[in-house]
Design a protein around this motif. Structure first.
Motif, PDB file in Angstrom:
ATOM      1  N   GLN A 253       0.791  -1.294   0.025  1.00 43.91           N
ATOM      2  CA  GLN A 253      -0.012  -0.039  -0.032  1.00 43.91           C
ATOM      3  C   GLN A 253       0.856   1.116  -0.094  1.00 43.91           C
ATOM      4  OE1 GLN A 253      -3.513  -0.239   2.893  1.00 43.91           O
ATOM      5  NE2 GLN A 253      -2.796  -2.176   3.188  1.00 43.91           N
ATOM      6  N   LEU A 254       1.897   1.094   0.630  1.00 47.16           N
ATOM      7  CA  LEU A 254       2.846   2.479   0.628  1.00 47.16           C
ATOM      8  C   LEU A 254       4.408   2.069   0.559  1.00 47.16           C
ATOM      9  CD1 LEU A 254       3.115   5.328   1.505  1.00 47.16           C
ATOM     10  CD2 LEU A 254       3.808   4.840   3.519  1.00 47.16           C
ATOM     11  N   PHE A 255       5.095   2.713  -0.416  1.00 39.44           N
ATOM     12  CA  PHE A 255       6.459   2.514  -0.590  1.00 39.44           C
ATOM     13  C   PHE A 255       7.504   3.610   0.037  1.00 39.44           C
ATOM     14  CE2 PHE A 255      10.183   2.444  -3.519  1.00 39.44           C
ATOM     15  CZ  PHE A 255      10.609   1.055  -3.451  1.00 39.44           C
ATOM     16  N   VAL A 256       7.945   3.305   1.321  1.00 41.64           N
ATOM     17  CA  VAL A 256       8.784   3.812   1.848  1.00 41.64           C
ATOM     18  C   VAL A 256      10.048   4.090   1.082  1.00 41.64           C
ATOM     19  CG1 VAL A 256      10.027   4.390   3.982  1.00 41.64           C
ATOM     20  CG2 VAL A 256       7.784   3.418   4.024  1.00 41.64           C
ATOM     21  N   ALA A 257      10.164   5.226   0.147  1.00 44.38           N
ATOM     22  CA  ALA A 257      11.231   5.061  -0.812  1.00 44.38           C
ATOM     23  C   ALA A 257      12.723   5.571  -0.267  1.00 44.38           C
ATOM     24  CB  ALA A 257      10.964   6.177  -1.919  1.00 44.38           C
TER      25      ALA A 257
END
Ligand SMILES: [Zn+2]
Length: 299
Positions: free
Chosen positions: A225-229
């Motif tokens: 759901q979320l990509f911590v880049a």
């Protein structure tokens, strides 16, 4: 939200440092966790940083001017990802601490302003060991700042900063980065757990190596759901419009450009949001294809 005397004072302190901007800039709800982007302040960097040494800056200039980057320096925001889920309070990176730049190291006040004390943090997970990401892990007494936390970093990243040959191979301008990272990694000692590329380091949190910015740089996929880049993408304009332009902030600019394009491709074809450490307005948004490149849609 509790509005007690402490909060009012902290909010006032926040306002005096950052004008009208509040601390927890962005909050987003996901299926079984909440994300807050917490500001460590900002870096003030020379504009020359956008393009790697030796690369031709002429293609970058019109894009930067169009984006309003016209002076000698630019402000680069610092967004930490704070994930809360059940009893877990998970922080991605630890900010800059007091010794890197006067405009950075604001994390302790930012956490206080949202009523999170450092001892509530259960996990600190590092993307990489550059100063603005790891120097804040030690407090003024050189003790780990988050007393109840588990600390985690990619094995390749940890080993790189401890490698005795690194000072000989790194750009001499970054020698202080080596000393700073090594001291913090050694101080954490056995408290610092290591993971490998592809590991599910906590339920639903998968480590994805994204090397180039540093040799062991890692991003994190939170439940698809979320990509911590982290620092795969370090600005909202050039890195999206022309991800192939070699960036001066990357230790291996060519490798990093390849990684950046792959990640942008992946994100543009998925529903995942991204949280970028140096992206604007809290850093949360989506990646879209645009012309021959990409665009960051904040929100
Ligand atoms: Zn950074």
């Amino acid at each position: 939200m509790k509005l007690n005397r402490r909060r009012v004072l902290q909010s006032a302190a926040a306002l005096s440092l950052f004008g009208t901007r509040s601390w927890a800039i962005t909050e987003a709800e996901f299926d079984d966790f909440t994300i807050r982007s917490v500001s460590d302040g900002k870096l003030v960097l020379p504009v020359g940083f956008f393009v790697a040494e030796g690369a031709d800056p002429t293609e970058a200039q019109p894009i930067l001017s169009e984006a309003g980057v016209t002076g000698d320096t630019f402000d680069s925001p610092l967004n930490l990802t704070l994930m809360t889920r059940g009893d877990e309070t998970i922080l991605f990176d630890a900010g800059s601490g007091p010794d890197f730049m006067p405009t950075a190291g604001k994390l302790p006040e930012a956490l206080a302003a949202i009523d999170i004390s450092p001892d509530q943090v259960t996990h600190v997970i590092f993307t990489h060991a550059h100063p603005d990401h790891i120097w804040g892990v030690l407090d003024d007494f050189d003790e780990p700042a988050f007393v109840n936390a588990r600390y985690m970093i990619g094995r390749i990243e940890r080993d790189y900063w401890l490698d005795p040959t690194t000072p000989e191979t790194i750009d001499p301008a970054r020698l202080s980065f080596v000393a700073g990272a090594k001291r913090r990694i050694e101080t954490l000692g056995d408290l610092l757990e290591v993971f490998e590329d592809g590991d599910e380091i906590l339920p639903g949190i998968k480590a994805i190596m994204t090397p180039g910015h540093t040799p062991g740089h890692t991003s994190f996929d939170l439940a698809d759901q979320l990509f911590v880049a982290g620092d795969v993408i370090t600005n909202p304009h050039l890195a999206f419009r022309r991800p192939d332009i070699l960036s001066g902030s990357d230790q291996d600019p060519e490798f990093s450009a390849e990684t950046r394009r792959n990640i942008l491709n992946m994100l543009s074809e998925s529903d995942m949001k991204i949280l970028g450490y140096h992206l604007p307005k809290g850093g949360i948004g989506k990646v879209r294809r645009e012309n021959d490149g990409f665009a960051f849609i904040s929100g």
